[in-house]
Scaffold this motif. Structure first.
Motif, mmCIF file in Angstrom:
data_model
loop_
_atom_site.group_PDB
_atom_site.id
_atom_site.type_symbol
_atom_site.label_atom_id
_atom_site.label_comp_id
_atom_site.label_asym_id
_atom_site.label_seq_id
_atom_site.Cartn_x
_atom_site.Cartn_y
_atom_site.Cartn_z
ATOM 1 N N ALA A 55 12.840 42.687 64.515
ATOM 2 C CA ALA A 55 12.474 44.019 65.001
ATOM 3 C C ALA A 55 11.401 44.649 64.112
ATOM 4 N N ALA A 56 11.520 44.468 62.795
ATOM 5 C CA ALA A 56 10.532 45.033 61.872
ATOM 6 C C ALA A 56 9.154 44.429 62.105
ATOM 7 N N ALA A 57 9.099 43.110 62.262
ATOM 8 C CA ALA A 57 7.814 42.450 62.502
ATOM 9 C C ALA A 57 7.202 42.917 63.817
ATOM 10 N N SER A 58 8.024 43.037 64.840
ATOM 11 C CA SER A 58 7.533 43.492 66.139
ATOM 12 C C SER A 58 7.027 44.928 66.065
ATOM 13 N N GLY A 59 7.779 45.793 65.371
ATOM 14 C CA GLY A 59 7.355 47.177 65.219
ATOM 15 C C GLY A 59 6.056 47.291 64.444
ATOM 16 N N ALA A 110 7.534 49.623 60.655
ATOM 17 C CA ALA A 110 8.419 48.475 60.435
ATOM 18 C C ALA A 110 9.805 48.944 60.014
ATOM 19 N N ALA A 111 9.864 49.942 59.133
ATOM 20 C CA ALA A 111 11.149 50.459 58.675
ATOM 21 C C ALA A 111 11.915 51.112 59.820
ATOM 22 N N GLN A 112 11.221 51.878 60.638
ATOM 23 C CA GLN A 112 11.882 52.545 61.768
ATOM 24 C C GLN A 112 12.390 51.531 62.791
ATOM 25 N N ALA A 113 11.628 50.470 63.001
ATOM 26 C CA ALA A 113 12.070 49.444 63.947
ATOM 27 C C ALA A 113 13.293 48.710 63.423
#
Length: 541
Positions: A170-174, A152-155
């Motif tokens: 993006a975090a939720a998707s990652g 999540a952090a990387q996304a």
């Protein structure tokens, strides 16, 4: 998707409070699903419930912060209240880890410059959250909630320079994508055909935040990642093959920060799934061990442990709670042997060694019974027994607490105990027998004091009826006889005498002989209780 508010540009105090409320609600709806996913690190089946209770505690804390001394629009104070609430209310391994993630995010939000870009603050907060989560676990394992947090952090970093809404999305998707891959990283998940339970809970939380920030409600089927794998056992999955520590031990700990590394080393040598999180003299400790007592004692050495919870981690195949058990506190070896002879699980008690809720809860769990009758046998242990009973009920046990204030009351209760009766009927019958038993004690004064019977000096023999001093004398035999006469003046058919460890071996014979001269109609039963400090315990039914 259904719009419910405008898209947020910043993560303010109101948004944090809404996230806690929505996150708790979402976890409440998903907790049965998440509980069913729970096969790692042990199949205790409560990850969803633990995460729900953790976030519910955080939600309560931020609501309190809005209406008390903290200002409701202070995002820093709200964020820190959220983190502290999660820490204090954390349940289970995943709950503790997620509470540490919330701490990392909260500290970043609270310390951010007002001019900092919201998306950048959020990204840095997720990085800090993942770092703290990994640091909190003694032996991090990939394919767990840790992996999902890092993804999540990387996304979120990939959305650098974008809006807050895009970063959260993006975090939720990652996180969803990483969750799908967890069975490929852990064999136990692959064999069970499920994703990681803690990771699933984190996805639910991030989706709740996505809804708050973007202003749209996430609906089933809206996800841009592939669906989460359904719960289904793989062909090689057998829960009974699980091998690992038997108990989960959790407690909050007030301790100096510099003693925590020593505590971690000590607990790390006892078991696994060790997590110690917190700071500023408040810590949340979680570990899986075979012997819970030493794990709690390690906390006592380090500081002041409280809110102690001990949970059996044995698989249902290894131990399915059934039948009816008795857990009783005994202040002496003789009483313990007597209680054990009638099928009770005994916890050591008495002056200087009264049990904790953790001790009683461990005995209830170790009994393997789904219905437990609890006999504290000490007025100073009643509150402890009530706390243990509440914890036992929360774990799914049916617990009947009989408020016995003396061991002789438990002997009366056990005399009428009948497992063939319904649980409620049995508890009522045992309670009635205990209440119909008046109790008394004979002891020796250790200091001067004013009592209901006058001033006593050290060395005086005291006779107490229902915890009230009624006789002061110079011999155990004479005081005991006086106490019995007073008790039987109100009626009675059966007298129980329990000799203490320091009492003369002839005491029971002398008291019985004297009683039979005045009350030949009364039946007397006697036991060697071995209890310290009280040469004689007396019961009259």
């Amino acid at each position: 998707m259904t719009a419910h508010r405008e898209t947020l540009a910043v993560l303010d105090a109101a948004a944090l409070r809404q996230w806690c409320r929505d996150g708790a609600r979402a976890l409440g709806l998903a907790r049965a699903e998440i509980d069913a996913l729970n096969v790692f690190p042990v199949p205790d089946g409560d990850t969803g419930t633990n995460l729900f209770l953790t976030i519910e505690a955080a939600a309560d804390a931020v609501e309190d912060s809005a209406g008390m001394a903290l200002q409701g629009d202070d995002v820093g104070a709200t964020a820190l209240a959220l983190a502290r609430g999660a820490l204090l209310g954390a349940r289970g391994n995943s709950g503790v880890i997620v509470s540490q993630m919330l701490r990392g995010l909260a500290e970043t939000v609270a310390g951010a410059s007002p001019s900092a870009a919201a998306a950048d603050v959020f990204h840095r907060g997720l990085v800090r959250a993942a770092d703290l989560a990994y640091a909190a676990v003694a032996r991090p394992v990939e394919g767990t909630v840790l992996t999902v947090a890092r993804a999540a952090a990387q996304a979120a970093e990939s959305a650098a320079g974008a809006s807050l809404a895009e970063a959260v999305r993006a975090a939720a998707s990652g996180a969803r994508t990483a969750l799908e891959l967890t069975p490929d990283q852990l064999e136990v998940l692959a064999r069970a055909g499920v994703v990681d339970a803690g990771g699933r809970g984190l996805v639910v939380l991030l989706e709740a935040l996505e809804s708050v920030v973007t202003g749209v409600e996430q609906q089933s089927g809206d996800r841009d990642a592939r669906p989460v794998r359904p719960v289904r056992a793989g062909p090689d999955w057998d829960p009974s093959t699980f091998e690992g520590p038997a108990f989960e031990v959790m407690y909050l700990l007030e301790a100096d920060d510099d003693v925590i590394p020593i505590l971690q080393d000590t607990l790390g040598g006892m078991g696994d799934s060790l997590v110690v999180v917190g700071g500023d003299r408040l810590w949340n400790v979680h570990v899986h061990v075979d012997e819970p007592g030493p794990a709690v004692e390690a906390g006592v050495v380090a500081g002041r442990p409280y809110r102690i919870r001990i949970t059996s981690l044995e698989t249902p195949a290894a131990r399915v709670p059934s039948g009816r058990g008795i857990v009783a506190v005994a202040p002496g070896a003789g009483l313990a042997a007597l209680l054990e002879s009638v099928g009770a699980a005994v916890v050591a008690g008495g002056a200087g060694r009264r049990p904790s809720p953790a001790d009683l809860l461990a005995a209830m769990r170790q009994s393997g019974a789904s219905e437990v009758v609890l006999l504290p046998n000490d007025k100073d242990s009643l509150a402890v027994a009530e706390a243990a009973a509440a914890e036992g009920r929360a774990l799914g046990l049916r617990v009947g607490l009989i408020p016995t204030r003396a061991p002789v009351q438990s002997l009366a209760a056990l005399a009428v105990h009948d497992r063939s009766r319904g649980f409620d009927d049995d508890v009522v019958t045992m309670t009635a027998a205990a209440r119909s038993t008046r109790y008394a004690e004979v002891t020796v004064a250790v200091r001067e004091a004013m009592t209901s019977a006058g001033v006593c000096e050290p060395g005086d023999v005291l006779g107490l009826i229902e915890d009230d001093v009624v006789v002061i004398g110079d011999s155990v035999e004479s005081v005991a006889s006086d106490v019995l006469e007073r008790m039987l003046a109100l009626g009675g058919e059966l007298v129980t005498l329990v000799r203490g460890e320091d009492a003369d071996s002839s005491l029971i014979d002398m008291v019985t002989a004297r009683l039979q001269r005045t009350r030949p109609d009364v039946e007397v039963v006697a036991y060697d209780g071995g209890q310290p400090h009280y040469p004689l315990l007396i019961g009259v039914e």
